[in-house]
Design a protein around this motif. Structure first.
Motif, mmCIF file in Angstrom:
data_model
loop_
_atom_site.group_PDB
_atom_site.id
_atom_site.type_symbol
_atom_site.label_atom_id
_atom_site.label_comp_id
_atom_site.label_asym_id
_atom_site.label_seq_id
_atom_site.Cartn_x
_atom_site.Cartn_y
_atom_site.Cartn_z
ATOM 1 N N VAL A 272 -29.681 -32.552 24.397
ATOM 2 C CA VAL A 272 -28.847 -33.922 24.015
ATOM 3 C C VAL A 272 -27.428 -33.604 24.085
ATOM 4 O O VAL A 272 -27.036 -32.471 23.728
ATOM 5 N N ILE B 134 -30.047 -37.842 26.944
ATOM 6 C CA ILE B 134 -31.333 -36.685 26.319
ATOM 7 C C ILE B 134 -32.077 -36.364 27.605
ATOM 8 O O ILE B 134 -32.684 -37.088 28.280
ATOM 9 N N ILE C 178 -35.112 -36.499 17.079
ATOM 10 C CA ILE C 178 -34.942 -36.678 18.711
ATOM 11 C C ILE C 178 -36.217 -37.751 19.156
ATOM 12 O O ILE C 178 -36.212 -38.734 19.918
ATOM 13 N N LEU D 106 -28.671 -39.012 15.129
ATOM 14 C CA LEU D 106 -28.240 -38.671 16.444
ATOM 15 C C LEU D 106 -26.985 -37.797 16.310
ATOM 16 O O LEU D 106 -26.861 -36.470 16.987
ATOM 17 N N ILE E 83 -35.465 -29.671 25.810
ATOM 18 C CA ILE E 83 -34.972 -30.991 25.380
ATOM 19 C C ILE E 83 -33.542 -30.857 25.147
ATOM 20 O O ILE E 83 -33.284 -29.902 24.289
#
Length: 217
Positions: free
Chosen positions: A169, A78, A197, A146, A167
């Motif tokens: 991931v 992340i 998140i 997730l 952000i």
């Protein structure tokens, strides 16, 4: 067979041979052209793959895996990036073999030199393991969503701010690569994915004793 019939038959054979020869030359030329086009396409592709993009450069500077190339083991990563300060944090959970995982927190700051080349000003790496154990931790982040993230509004989100944070991931699971990007994440109207998140990051901070928050500039 009369002489005239024989001559007609020979003329027909010559015409057929000539036609077949013409077709062969035509097909061979088209094949060579296709092969040439494939060669050019491969060269262009190879050139494109060797060019370093911003992601590849950051991976190299930080000494972390480029998850977009090669076959790597299971990994969760992340990125929390602050565009106004060219700095950020990366939370990494990766398996080193079938039975062992490792958790890391990267805190970094980048800059550009006089030639406008990206350089690394500072980097700090913390390594830890979850208090509850890896099995419990991995199962918990799975339950927290997730592996069910979505960034369907990614393109629209780029226009929500001028200098907002991002952000990202990245997940490698079962030899497949997944990437979810949330530009201007704090300006997104529907915060459902961001909340997932943030909850995972909060849980990771508690389990690993990492200093992840604050995540906004």
């Amino acid at each position: 067979m009369t002489t005239i019939q024989y001559q007609v038959k020979m003329i027909n054979k010559i015409c057929i041979v000539g036609l077949l020869t013409f077709i062969y030359v035509l097909v061979s030329g088209c094949t060579d052209e296709r092969n040439h086009q494939k060669s050019d396409s491969k060269q262009i592709t190879d050139q494109f793959q060797t060019q370093e993009d911003g992601y590849s450069m950051r991976c190299k500077l930080l000494g972390i895996d480029n998850l977009k190339i090669g076959k790597l083991s299971s990994q969760i990563r992340i990125w929390v990036e602050f565009s106004m300060t060219d700095s950020g944090k990366i939370i990494v959970f990766k398996s080193t073999d079938e039975n062992r995982w490792i958790g890391q927190l990267y805190q970094y700051r980048c800059d550009v030199d006089s030639s406008n080349k990206l350089i690394l000003r500072s980097k700090n790496v913390s390594t830890s393991n979850p208090f509850s154990g890896w099995n419990i931790f991995l199962e918990r982040v799975k339950q927290m969503g997730l592996y069910n993230l979505s960034d369907s509004g990614r393109r629209n989100n780029y226009g929500l701010c001028n200098e907002g944070g991002v952000i990202s991931v990245e997940i490698i699971s079962n030899n497949e690569y997944f990437e979810y990007i949330y530009p201007c994440w704090d300006s997104i109207e529907d915060q459902t994915q961001i909340t997932k998140i943030k909850d995972i990051l909060q849980y990771a901070e508690e389990e690993f004793n990492f200093k992840i928050f604050p995540i906004n500039y």
